[in-house]
Design an enzyme around this catalytic site. Structure first.
Site, mmCIF file in Angstrom:
data_model
loop_
_atom_site.group_PDB
_atom_site.id
_atom_site.type_symbol
_atom_site.label_atom_id
_atom_site.label_comp_id
_atom_site.label_asym_id
_atom_site.label_seq_id
_atom_site.Cartn_x
_atom_site.Cartn_y
_atom_site.Cartn_z
ATOM 1 N N VAL A 103 0.709 -1.284 0.044
ATOM 2 C CA VAL A 103 0.083 0.037 0.145
ATOM 3 C C VAL A 103 0.827 1.305 0.068
ATOM 4 C CG1 VAL A 103 -1.790 -1.106 1.356
ATOM 5 C CG2 VAL A 103 -0.053 -0.179 2.606
ATOM 6 N N ASP A 104 2.180 1.253 -0.131
ATOM 7 C CA ASP A 104 3.157 2.224 0.050
ATOM 8 C C ASP A 104 3.278 3.217 -1.137
ATOM 9 O OD1 ASP A 104 5.740 -0.239 -0.106
ATOM 10 O OD2 ASP A 104 4.864 0.807 -1.787
ATOM 11 N N HIS A 119 -4.635 -4.751 -1.931
ATOM 12 C CA HIS A 119 -4.803 -4.391 -0.400
ATOM 13 C C HIS A 119 -4.977 -2.654 -0.407
ATOM 14 C CE1 HIS A 119 -2.886 -8.317 0.745
ATOM 15 N NE2 HIS A 119 -4.221 -8.395 0.328
ATOM 16 N N CYS A 130 -19.991 9.122 3.140
ATOM 17 C CA CYS A 130 -20.344 9.459 1.798
ATOM 18 C C CYS A 130 -19.459 8.560 0.815
ATOM 19 C CB CYS A 130 -20.257 10.842 1.403
ATOM 20 S SG CYS A 130 -18.576 11.267 1.270
ATOM 21 N N CYS A 149 -18.300 16.285 4.103
ATOM 22 C CA CYS A 149 -20.045 15.973 4.430
ATOM 23 C C CYS A 149 -19.969 15.705 5.898
ATOM 24 C CB CYS A 149 -20.251 14.540 3.600
ATOM 25 S SG CYS A 149 -19.498 13.206 4.502
ATOM 26 N N PRO A 213 14.732 -13.965 0.366
ATOM 27 C CA PRO A 213 15.820 -14.365 1.042
ATOM 28 C C PRO A 213 15.452 -15.633 1.982
ATOM 29 C CG PRO A 213 15.328 -12.261 1.890
ATOM 30 C CD PRO A 213 14.321 -12.515 0.680
HETATM 31 N N1 APR Z 1 13.768 -8.931 -0.765
HETATM 32 C C1 APR Z 1 12.920 -9.652 -1.223
HETATM 33 N N2 APR Z 1 12.241 -10.101 -0.137
HETATM 34 C C2 APR Z 1 12.063 -9.964 1.318
HETATM 35 C C3 APR Z 1 13.051 -8.898 1.516
HETATM 36 C C4 APR Z 1 14.007 -8.268 0.463
HETATM 37 N N3 APR Z 1 15.133 -7.613 0.860
HETATM 38 N N4 APR Z 1 13.285 -8.690 2.905
HETATM 39 C C5 APR Z 1 12.338 -9.532 3.371
HETATM 40 N N5 APR Z 1 11.734 -10.102 2.411
HETATM 41 C C6 APR Z 1 10.611 -11.081 2.619
HETATM 42 C C7 APR Z 1 10.390 -11.798 3.929
HETATM 43 O O1 APR Z 1 11.183 -13.118 3.872
HETATM 44 C C8 APR Z 1 9.082 -12.409 3.848
HETATM 45 O O2 APR Z 1 8.736 -13.549 3.203
HETATM 46 O O3 APR Z 1 9.415 -10.509 2.305
HETATM 47 C C9 APR Z 1 8.388 -11.208 3.044
HETATM 48 C C10 APR Z 1 7.557 -10.217 3.525
HETATM 49 O O4 APR Z 1 6.468 -10.942 4.151
HETATM 50 P P1 APR Z 1 5.354 -10.119 5.004
HETATM 51 O O5 APR Z 1 6.157 -9.145 5.970
HETATM 52 O O6 APR Z 1 4.434 -11.004 5.708
HETATM 53 O O7 APR Z 1 4.639 -9.191 3.980
HETATM 54 P P2 APR Z 1 3.861 -9.418 2.937
HETATM 55 O O8 APR Z 1 3.869 -11.127 2.398
HETATM 56 O O9 APR Z 1 3.394 -8.315 1.962
HETATM 57 O O10 APR Z 1 2.230 -9.384 3.898
HETATM 58 C C11 APR Z 1 1.093 -9.585 3.017
HETATM 59 O O11 APR Z 1 -0.068 -9.125 5.087
HETATM 60 O O12 APR Z 1 -0.182 -7.518 6.900
HETATM 61 C C12 APR Z 1 -0.683 -7.915 5.836
HETATM 62 O O13 APR Z 1 -1.937 -6.606 4.255
HETATM 63 C C13 APR Z 1 -0.620 -6.632 4.688
HETATM 64 O O14 APR Z 1 -0.028 -6.663 2.326
HETATM 65 C C14 APR Z 1 0.226 -7.201 3.559
HETATM 66 C C15 APR Z 1 -0.196 -8.893 3.638
#
Ligand code: APR
Length: 238
Positions: A103-104, A119, A130, A149, A213
């Site tokens: 969402v960033d 998301h 509204c 509103c 990773p």
């Molecule tokens: N490059 C690639 N992957 C990475 C890196 C990196 N530099 N650093 C961390 N990761 C990986 C982690 O290993 C992990 O598997 O990114 C993943 C992040 O996982 P989450 O923190 O669970 O994020 P996400 O999968 O986007 O979560 C899904 O959950 O909280 C809700 O709505 C929120 O959209 C989000 C959804």
């Protein structure tokens, strides 16, 4: 013996239809903590207090303080080489769709065009009365903010237990089913229905390339598991 990334690169090069699914990990190297790794936003804040309609109804000011803190943090960051590699891929591919859980807004900032935001978007505010939506990147002084509103504004993101934006997962599923390759980058693949796109691709014709990773539930099933940070690996796929 070619490295997996060399084989993955040739699959991407020959692909006509490319689908990508990203998660918080692709923004990690821009300085935005992920949700589930140590020190993530969620570590010191409980899900049920922040990212649920109940949490918001219970204490809208508290939830807004957390979202506005995230907005201010994100405003200081910029897209990294992983975001830019996805833009280069989009400009080169015959068909390209980027499905993101993030969402960033960093994919927009990098220049990604064909984007499905599953998301929502932290820069969008939606009126709880509204239903009007507006993009507002300014620092929100008075929390919670209110609509003209008179209704209270909420973050334009999808909370746990809420429906995704109308048609988003259907569109993303159709893209995945017809893709030659699905690149899955930076997601723990634990939140549905977004994560369901991965087994959907595995059951379809797409080669699936995972960039992370760490291992995920699908690491043993994907065509190529590229273990490493997306800001390094995604540019290697070009
Ligand atoms: N490059 C690639 N992957 C990475 C890196 C990196 N530099 N650093 C961390 N990761 C990986 C982690 O290993 C992990 O598997 O990114 C993943 C992040 O996982 P989450 O923190 O669970 O994020 P996400 O999968 O986007 O979560 C899904 O959950 O909280 C809700 O709505 C929120 O959209 C989000 C959804």
């Amino acid at each position: 013996m070619p490295q997996p990334v060399d084989s993955a690169r040739s699959i991407v090069r020959d692909a006509k239809r490319i689908a990508v699914l990203t998660g918080a990990g692709v923004s990690a190297e821009s300085g935005i903590p992920t949700f589930r790794s140590n020190g993530g936003f969620w570590q010191n804040q409980r899900f049920e207090d922040l990212a649920t309609p109940q949490g918001f109804a219970r204490d809208p000011k508290f939830v807004w303080q957390w979202y506005e803190e995230r907005r201010r943090n994100i405003a200081e960051t910029k897209p990294n080489a992983g975001h830019h590699a996805l833009v280069a891929l989009e400009n080169r591919a015959e068909q390209f769709t980027l499905v993101t859980q993030n969402v960033d807004g960093l994919h927009d900032l990098a220049g990604s065009k064909n984007l499905i935001k599953l998301h929502g978007d932290i820069w969008t505010l939606r009126c709880t009365k509204c239903n009007k939506e507006k993009v507002d990147r300014t620092e929100l002084a008075d929390l919670p903010p209110y609509c003209d509103c008179g209704g209270m504004l909420r973050p334009g993101v999808v909370w746990f237990g809420e429906m995704l934006p109308e048609g988003a997962i259907e569109k993303a599923s159709a893209v995945v089913v017809s893709a030659d390759v699905l690149i899955v980058a930076g997601t723990s693949a634990q939140v549905y229905p977004a994560a369901a796109l991965i087994p959907l691709a595995l059951r379809s014709r797409a080669a699936v390339i995972e960039v992370n990773p760490e291992e995920t539930d699908f690491s043993s099933d994907v065509t190529f598991g590229l273990r490493g940070p997306s800001a390094t690996i995604l540019p290697q796929l070009l």
